[in-house]
Design a protein around this motif. Structure first.
Motif, PDB file in Angstrom:
ATOM      1  N   ALA A  77       0.935 -11.317  40.266  1.00  0.00           N
ATOM      2  CA  ALA A  77       0.392  -9.828  40.692  1.00  0.00           C
ATOM      3  C   ALA A  77       1.189  -8.769  39.790  1.00  0.00           C
ATOM      4  O   ALA A  77       2.439  -8.892  39.534  1.00  0.00           O
ATOM      5  N   GLY A  78       0.311  -7.932  39.111  1.00  0.00           N
ATOM      6  CA  GLY A  78       1.208  -6.970  38.279  1.00  0.00           C
ATOM      7  C   GLY A  78       0.085  -5.972  37.892  1.00  0.00           C
ATOM      8  O   GLY A  78      -0.967  -6.008  38.378  1.00  0.00           O
ATOM      9  N   ARG A  79       0.718  -5.144  36.731  1.00  0.00           N
ATOM     10  CA  ARG A  79      -0.140  -3.837  36.327  1.00  0.00           C
ATOM     11  C   ARG A  79      -1.231  -4.101  35.630  1.00  0.00           C
ATOM     12  O   ARG A  79      -2.292  -3.278  35.328  1.00  0.00           O
ATOM     13  N   TYR A  80      -1.753  -5.315  35.167  1.00  0.00           N
ATOM     14  CA  TYR A  80      -3.008  -5.663  34.893  1.00  0.00           C
ATOM     15  C   TYR A  80      -4.270  -5.397  35.803  1.00  0.00           C
ATOM     16  O   TYR A  80      -5.304  -5.323  35.321  1.00  0.00           O
ATOM     17  N   MET A  81      -3.700  -5.420  37.117  1.00  0.00           N
ATOM     18  CA  MET A  81      -4.919  -5.579  38.097  1.00  0.00           C
ATOM     19  C   MET A  81      -4.802  -4.126  38.699  1.00  0.00           C
ATOM     20  O   MET A  81      -3.958  -3.397  39.135  1.00  0.00           O
ATOM     21  N   ALA A  82      -6.210  -3.666  38.743  1.00  0.00           N
ATOM     22  CA  ALA A  82      -6.363  -2.234  39.022  1.00  0.00           C
ATOM     23  C   ALA A  82      -5.779  -1.939  40.556  1.00  0.00           C
ATOM     24  O   ALA A  82      -5.568  -1.210  41.004  1.00  0.00           O
ATOM     25  N   ALA A  83      -6.177  -3.039  41.404  1.00  0.00           N
ATOM     26  CA  ALA A  83      -5.793  -3.048  42.776  1.00  0.00           C
ATOM     27  C   ALA A  83      -4.140  -2.957  42.909  1.00  0.00           C
ATOM     28  O   ALA A  83      -3.720  -2.374  43.816  1.00  0.00           O
ATOM     29  N   ARG A  89      -2.257  -1.385  40.693  1.00  0.00           N
ATOM     30  CA  ARG A  89      -1.678  -0.208  40.118  1.00  0.00           C
ATOM     31  C   ARG A  89      -2.038   0.798  41.292  1.00  0.00           C
ATOM     32  O   ARG A  89      -1.060   2.033  41.190  1.00  0.00           O
ATOM     33  N   GLU A  90      -2.852   0.783  42.208  1.00  0.00           N
ATOM     34  CA  GLU A  90      -3.160   1.532  43.393  1.00  0.00           C
ATOM     35  C   GLU A  90      -1.763   1.772  44.067  1.00  0.00           C
ATOM     36  O   GLU A  90      -1.387   2.715  44.596  1.00  0.00           O
ATOM     37  N   TYR A  91      -0.958   0.557  44.017  1.00  0.00           N
ATOM     38  CA  TYR A  91       0.331   0.677  44.889  1.00  0.00           C
ATOM     39  C   TYR A  91       1.469   1.322  43.771  1.00  0.00           C
ATOM     40  O   TYR A  91       2.221   1.962  44.129  1.00  0.00           O
ATOM     41  N   SER A  92       1.487   0.489  42.591  1.00  0.00           N
ATOM     42  CA  SER A  92       2.624   0.764  41.665  1.00  0.00           C
ATOM     43  C   SER A  92       2.631   2.075  40.962  1.00  0.00           C
ATOM     44  O   SER A  92       3.629   2.553  40.689  1.00  0.00           O
ATOM     45  N   THR A  93       1.442   2.796  40.984  1.00  0.00           N
ATOM     46  CA  THR A  93       1.508   4.191  40.651  1.00  0.00           C
ATOM     47  C   THR A  93       2.091   5.197  41.607  1.00  0.00           C
ATOM     48  O   THR A  93       2.286   6.307  41.285  1.00  0.00           O
ATOM     49  N   LYS A  94       2.289   4.859  42.823  1.00  0.00           N
ATOM     50  CA  LYS A  94       2.362   5.623  43.891  1.00  0.00           C
ATOM     51  C   LYS A  94       3.783   5.311  44.544  1.00  0.00           C
ATOM     52  O   LYS A  94       4.651   6.374  45.094  1.00  0.00           O
ATOM     53  N   GLY A 131       2.627 -19.421  29.184  1.00  0.00           N
ATOM     54  CA  GLY A 131       4.170 -19.601  28.645  1.00  0.00           C
ATOM     55  C   GLY A 131       5.050 -18.362  29.019  1.00  0.00           C
ATOM     56  O   GLY A 131       6.324 -18.576  28.433  1.00  0.00           O
ATOM     57  N   HIS A 132       4.460 -17.431  29.563  1.00  0.00           N
ATOM     58  CA  HIS A 132       5.237 -16.360  30.029  1.00  0.00           C
ATOM     59  C   HIS A 132       4.292 -15.429  30.827  1.00  0.00           C
ATOM     60  O   HIS A 132       3.254 -16.176  31.555  1.00  0.00           O
ATOM     61  N   GLY A 133       4.739 -14.273  31.386  1.00  0.00           N
ATOM     62  CA  GLY A 133       3.925 -13.725  32.595  1.00  0.00           C
ATOM     63  C   GLY A 133       2.535 -12.951  31.999  1.00  0.00           C
ATOM     64  O   GLY A 133       2.616 -13.018  30.694  1.00  0.00           O
ATOM     65  N   VAL A 134       1.986 -12.672  32.848  1.00  0.00           N
ATOM     66  CA  VAL A 134       0.608 -11.996  32.621  1.00  0.00           C
ATOM     67  C   VAL A 134       0.796 -10.683  31.804  1.00  0.00           C
ATOM     68  O   VAL A 134       1.738  -9.953  32.292  1.00  0.00           O
ATOM     69  N   LEU A 135       0.550 -10.354  30.605  1.00  0.00           N
ATOM     70  CA  LEU A 135       0.821  -9.060  30.002  1.00  0.00           C
ATOM     71  C   LEU A 135       0.066  -7.908  30.295  1.00  0.00           C
ATOM     72  O   LEU A 135      -1.138  -8.047  30.705  1.00  0.00           O
ATOM     73  N   GLN A 136       0.802  -6.749  30.552  1.00  0.00           N
ATOM     74  CA  GLN A 136       0.007  -5.416  30.853  1.00  0.00           C
ATOM     75  C   GLN A 136      -1.147  -5.181  30.000  1.00  0.00           C
ATOM     76  O   GLN A 136      -0.808  -5.343  28.584  1.00  0.00           O
ATOM     77  N   PRO A 151      -4.122 -11.682  43.882  1.00  0.00           N
ATOM     78  CA  PRO A 151      -4.664 -12.307  42.795  1.00  0.00           C
ATOM     79  C   PRO A 151      -5.409 -13.701  43.453  1.00  0.00           C
ATOM     80  O   PRO A 151      -6.349 -14.465  42.744  1.00  0.00           O
ATOM     81  N   TRP A 152      -4.996 -14.064  44.349  1.00  0.00           N
ATOM     82  CA  TRP A 152      -5.692 -15.262  45.152  1.00  0.00           C
ATOM     83  C   TRP A 152      -6.986 -14.724  45.623  1.00  0.00           C
ATOM     84  O   TRP A 152      -8.033 -15.768  45.245  1.00  0.00           O
ATOM     85  N   ARG A 153      -7.215 -13.897  46.033  1.00  0.00           N
ATOM     86  CA  ARG A 153      -8.253 -13.174  46.507  1.00  0.00           C
ATOM     87  C   ARG A 153      -9.577 -12.846  45.192  1.00  0.00           C
ATOM     88  O   ARG A 153     -10.750 -13.087  45.286  1.00  0.00           O
TER      89      ARG A 153
END
Length: 409
Positions: A90-96, A98-103, A385-390, A123-125
């Protein structure tokens, strides 16, 4: 549709160290601590709740008998295909997301159950991964040990009172009451277990002792880990005392996550890249092993995955660690890592995250090669081999997951 109302904190306001939700906030106010102003976050969900929303998702494809494929693979059992999930899922690459992380500030998101549950499930959905990982942070248990922190936008975690002296270490506290200090963990994991039961594996995670102590000593991310390395030479006894305390408490925290619903636990040695082989062997490995053994003694059937970010140069030192599975970083190729660790060692990983900026054909080729190098279908747990990049395209994450599921050789 109906609206789920979630009490939230005002956008742009960071949680102050020690501020708690609910009744605890009243006590904090009376003590003179700042209390965040509550607003209300409203999320549309269908009448049947998250389970119905998942069934309606484009990638929701129930596969009878596969819901525990990640768990079975982590245990070393034979599985019909290679399971797949992604670190920093779960991270900033997902638009859904960012609706939370920007606020809303990070600690509000990770410590408010309704929000953390929503972010964990996204991400599961969207992609149909084989594991849902609790949305949280490796630093989450630190306030319960007497080390307050906040997450500052653009800076990351900040610890206002770093751990620098023997007196600081002596003042550390045990996590003697998870329900009062970290009560949101049970709600988050318990709810996620109900939502994912019959669909996928629920993954909990903790920070490894060295990484957490180094964060506490530095006060924030430090390019050279200077204060910690000075302590290694000038006051190693202080560092060892802190590491020993953290190892026990992180072991307890991992057990608590399992008792709340987690089916497997991943240890993140996020700052392993700061360590040489000798330093890893002295200051990281023994304390990670202590924490992992604490968990295994109490929950022997729960798999533990250990990930040392930047630990490829001393991969051989990880061969005999107390983990059930070694998650590889991208600094070594899978085939070489298998030879260095021994083919009997269970592994996870380790596609370079930048591959996800390539074409679908390139992503599929990299995934299929990784599976071949691991020994073929079902012989490891596929991950990056690391997290999903922004900035990673969501379509690329979908291609990564689909490539794992489509491998048929």
């Amino acid at each position: 549709m109906h609206l789920l109302a979630i009490p939230c904190f005002a956008p742009g306001v960071s949680l102050a160290p020690g501020v708690q939700h609910g009744a605890a906030a009243g006590a904090a106010s009376r003590a003179g601590a700042p209390v965040l102003q509550a607003t209300e976050l409203r999320i549309e969900t269908p009448p049947g709740g998250a389970a119905e929303l998942l069934r309606a998702a484009p990638n929701w494809t129930p596969a009878p008998g596969e819901h525990d494929i990640l768990l079975r693979a982590a245990r070393g059992e034979a599985v019909e295909r290679t399971p797949v999930w992604l670190m920093r899922q779960a991270g900033r690459y997902m638009a859904a997301f960012r609706e939370y992380s920007t606020k809303y500030p990070f600690r509000m998101r990770s410590e408010t159950p309704e929000v953390a549950i929503e972010l964990s499930l996204q991400p599961w959905r969207a992609f149909g991964v084989d594991g849902v990982v609790m949305f949280s942070d490796i630093l989450t248990p630190l306030p319960a040990m007497g080390v307050d922190f906040d997450v500052v936008r653009g800076t990351g975690p900040v610890i206002p009172q770093p751990l620098r002296t023997a007196a600081d270490v002596a003042a550390l506290t045990p996590i003697d009451d998870f329900e009062s200090k970290l009560g949101f963990i049970r709600t988050i994991l318990g709810s996620l277990r109900k939502e994912t039961e019959g669909g996928c594996t629920l993954i909990g995670f903790v920070g490894s002792p060295f990484t957490l102590v180094a964060y506490a000593v530095e006060g924030q991310a430090n390019r050279h880990c200077i204060s910690t390395k000075q302590m290694m030479t000038a006051a190693p006894e202080v560092l060892h005392a802190a590491l020993d305390h953290f190892a026990t408490e992180i072991g307890k925290y991992g057990c608590h996550q399992i008792e709340c619903g987690a089916q497997t636990i991943q240890f993140f040695e996020s700052w392993a890249h700061h360590l040489g082989a000798g330093q890893f062997d002295t200051f990281a490995k023994p304390y990670a092993d202590k924490a992992m053994r604490y968990i295994k003694e109490r929950h022997p059937d729960v798999p533990i995955i250990y990930y040392a970010n930047g630990g490829s140069p001393y991969l051989e030192l990880q061969r005999d660690m107390a983990a059930d599975m070694i998650q590889l970083d991208w600094g070594t190729d899978m085939a070489t890592a298998r030879r260095r660790l021994g083919t009997e060692r269970r592994v996870a990983g380790n596609v370079d995250p930048t591959v996800l900026f390539g074409s679908e054909a390139q992503i599929t080729a990299a995934v299929h090669q990784n599976i071949r190098d691991a020994g073929g279908k079902g012989q490891h747990l596929l991950n990056l081999g690391h997290g999903v990049l922004q900035g990673t395209p969501e379509a690329s994450v979908a291609a990564f997951v689909n490539a794992a599921k489509s491998f048929s050789e």
